[in-house]
Design an enzyme around this catalytic site. Structure first.
Site, PDB file in Angstrom:
ATOM      1  N   THR A  89      41.902  74.264  43.835  1.00  0.00           N
ATOM      2  CA  THR A  89      40.614  73.789  44.331  1.00  0.00           C
ATOM      3  C   THR A  89      39.830  74.899  45.020  1.00  0.00           C
ATOM      4  O   THR A  89      40.384  75.705  45.773  1.00  0.00           O
ATOM      5  CB  THR A  89      40.834  72.621  45.309  1.00  0.00           C
ATOM      6  N   GLU A 141      44.712  65.783  43.280  1.00  0.00           N
ATOM      7  CA  GLU A 141      45.165  65.552  41.900  1.00  0.00           C
ATOM      8  C   GLU A 141      44.175  64.711  41.106  1.00  0.00           C
ATOM      9  O   GLU A 141      44.551  63.978  40.197  1.00  0.00           O
ATOM     10  CB  GLU A 141      46.562  64.918  41.872  1.00  0.00           C
ATOM     11  N   GLY A 195      47.477  73.158  50.455  1.00  0.00           N
ATOM     12  CA  GLY A 195      48.394  72.940  51.567  1.00  0.00           C
ATOM     13  C   GLY A 195      49.366  74.087  51.717  1.00  0.00           C
ATOM     14  O   GLY A 195      49.905  74.597  50.734  1.00  0.00           O
TER      15      GLY A 195
END
Length: 662
Positions: A142, A426, A181
């Site tokens: 992303t 996702e 993350g």
């Protein structure tokens, strides 16, 4: 007058009409797995350092992250010494590392990509060191400017034949990687998705293994700008980060090369199938469906136990002299009973998806790609619907606990804020619904000649039987229940297909036509996913034998409730096309009331069957022993602001004013 929590919950458990142990065995896929589950729980209870950190809510973010990292390493080191089998290791990680910033993307994305998308030589180089936490990794896809639209990513990976290296670069501000993350502070490597550029030609998005921090001092490597993106709505023990590249050179061998490849001369070798690299993503989406069931079940365990203990207003007909349990009020029973049926439905469809995905992996290993498109469409829709319903359900559980549900000590606010990102990561849920709808339209238009016919879609090819629900017998007929779910989809997909063809015939560009039908298409995809969930739920319930000590009966109650609630909430979808007779709505409402009454004695035992330990729930309200009020009171003593009888700031700012007036 109040009946104490332990006595109330014992009464609830005594009322159950089924053997909880039999259901527990079903939920854990057999007695052997139940034994594993209980063994791991005992290990954690015997060493409190293994349990999740329940009081992280009283810590600063830096302190919380540091404590989680230390706890994670202790758990992972303990796993090596405890002699756990692979299944027990998974259970330990589920129960002990649920909120781990280290265990999230490294475990769920980085390791699976290294395992499934690298060549044998690459796997030998990278995988074991990643398992040993020498290489700590994240999944950098992303960007600031693009999320769901992966094909729009701007980061580039240009091949230099003279050095046999890829040059990773962030050409714009919006190409900055944003959100991965573990990227912010802990990772030293990243799987970076970038545009593959060969001789100025763009070959689309590919993955690359990129070192981002020094293994000697953990400082960013030359050309790397990396950091944490700051506090978020939840998941604040995870260091989601940003990442920019200034012409960073990596060896050619750092491209993920199990399927697509670049030779030393710069020749591009295509993968055998366009979507072959979707395997990890689809596995994660299947995991989200499973997690939707588990997280909703956790919220329900907390809320149903608390709703049994909590008493308000009128007299309890079962215990004269006490106030009524709030679980006995129909609206509380309806809210929680509906969600209870959903959690079990999602559980069974999640288990089926895991089996289907294992089968698909076997096919892909043999270069058989026929089922890939269907699985992609199925997982897209079920991830979207499952995560959306579970997130809404967890929040409704919090509201159903009244004021105490707003306290972090209930466990529900953090459960919600940590789960709700699943509606976005996702794949944004509405984008995924549209992907499912696209497959449905294509399947409908291709007809029986399609090569993707499998059990989850072939019902679309059946001819309508002209059946409808008119009376109580019809509502209770499981084959008719399944028929009306499926016929709703058949009618909606036919209508959507006809409308799309009409718009195209009128000269409307395809993407404009598709966009103008967005609401209708999402509605279609949701209806299809509801049909899959219900038919899978029903199929699994029917497998349970008659000697199941009451379990079959209570699961049939749950499947019936799932059906009745679904019809009642989308009544127009069923009455309008003639699938449910409009004059039978009162029968529907009466059956809903009766089913809730049938289910009521079993609600506590239905959440007990999951056997979630108290340390896993991290909730004062959901304690197995029912001592919710005592737990609330004790957990705030000496914690947070209560570490000081008088806050230093009060002594400095207010006390002089007060003392001067005495």
């Amino acid at each position: 007058q109040m009946l104490d929590g332990p006595a109330t919950l014992q009464q609830e458990r005594d009322r159950a009409t089924f053997n909880t142990g039999v259901l527990t065995s079903i939920l854990h896929d057999g007695p052997q797995n139940v034994a594993r589950w209980r063994h791991v729980i005992k290990l954690i209870e015997s060493d409190p350092r293994l349990a999740p950190i329940n009081d992280v809510i009283f810590s600063s973010r830096e302190e919380a992250i540091s404590n989680v990292w230390a706890h994670t390493l202790y758990v992972l080191d303990s796993i090596k010494h405890l002699g756990l089998d692979p299944e027990e290791e998974k259970i330990m990680k589920l129960l002990a590392l649920e909120d781990s910033g280290l265990g999230s993307t490294h475990e769920s994305m980085f390791l699976p990509v290294l395992e499934s998308q690298t060549s044998p030589e690459q796997k030998a180089k990278w995988f074991q060191k990643a398992k040993d936490l020498v290489y700590i990794g994240t999944y950098a896809q992303t960007e600031l400017g693009h999320g769901s639209n992966v094909q729009g990513l701007e980061t580039t990976a240009e091949y230099d034949k003279s050095t046999q290296e890829f040059i990773i670069h962030s050409p714009t501000l919006t190409s900055t990687k944003w959100w991965p993350g573990g990227l912010g502070k802990i990772s030293n490597h990243a799987i970076v998705y970038a545009r593959l550029i060969l001789d100025k030609k763009d070959h689309g998005i590919h993955g690359f293994i990129v070192p981002i921090r020094s293994l000697k001092d953990h400082k960013p490597l030359p050309g790397i700008t990396v950091g944490d993106i700051g506090p978020k709505f939840g998941f604040n023990t995870v260091d989601n980060g940003f990442l920019r590249f200034d012409k960073v050179h990596i060896p050619r061998e750092n491209m993920l090369m199990k399927y697509s490849k670049v030779t030393s001369e710069g020749q591009y070798i295509k993968p055998p199938h366009q979507k072959i690299g979707y395997g990890t993503m689809m596995k994660v989406r299947a995991g989200i469906v499973v997690a939707s069931s588990y997280c909703l079940a956790k919220a329900l365990t907390i809320t149903i136990r608390y709703s049994a203990v909590r008493r308000q207003f009128g007299k309890d007909p079962k215990n004269s002299g006490f106030e009524r349990q709030i679980l006995d009020y129909q609206m509380q029973s309806y809210r929680l009973g509906s969600l209870l049926s959903l959690s079990y439905a999602l559980f069974f469809v999640g288990q089926q998806l895991k089996k289907d995905f294992l089968e698909l992996e076997g096919q892909l290993a043999k270069n058989e790609f026929g089922g890939l498109g269907e699985m992609h469409a199925t997982l897209a829709g079920l991830k979207a619907l499952g995560s959306a319903l579970a997130a809404d359900g967890i929040e409704d559980c919090r509201k159903a606990c009244g004021g105490h549900g707003y306290s972090q000590l209930s466990g529900l606010p953090q459960l919600f804020t940590d789960f709700v990102p699943a509606c976005t990561y996702e794949g944004d849920n509405y984008v995924l619904f549209l992907q499912t709808a696209r497959f449905l339209i294509k399947f409908h238009q291709d007809g029986p000649n399609t090569k993707a016919v499998k059990t989850m879609f072939d019902y679309l090819l059946r001819q309508p039987a002209g059946k409808k629900i008119v009376n109580e017998v019809d509502y209770l007929d499981e084959s008719l229940q399944q028929y009306v779910f499926e016929e709703r989809v058949r009618q909606q997909v036919a209508a959507a297909s006809t409308k799309l063809k009409k718009l195209l015939a009128e000269g409307v560009p395809y993407e404009e036509a598709w966009n103008s039908m967005g609401f209708q298409l999402v509605k279609l995809a949701r209806a299809h996913c509801y049909s899959i969930i219900f038919s899978t739920f029903l199929a699994q319930v029917r497998k349970i034998t008659s000697d199941s000590q009451g379990v079959g009966r209570v699961l049939h109650d749950l499947s019936r409730l799932f059906f009745l609630v679904s019809v009642e909430r989308d009544l127009g979808d069923f009455v309008g096309p003639g699938l449910v007779d409009g004059t039978s709505v009162e029968i529907l409402h009466n059956l809903l009331s009766k089913t809730l009454l049938d289910l009521r004695p079993n609600m506590v035992s239905l959440v007990d069957a999951w056997e979630f330990p108290d340390f896993f729930l991290s909730s004062s309200l959901g304690r197995k022993d029912g001592n919710c009020y005592q737990s609330l009171y004790e957990r705030v003593q000496g914690k947070g602001l209560n570490q000081h009888s008088v806050l230093p700031a009060f002594t400095k700012l207010f006390l002089p004013r007060i003392q001067s007036s005495l």
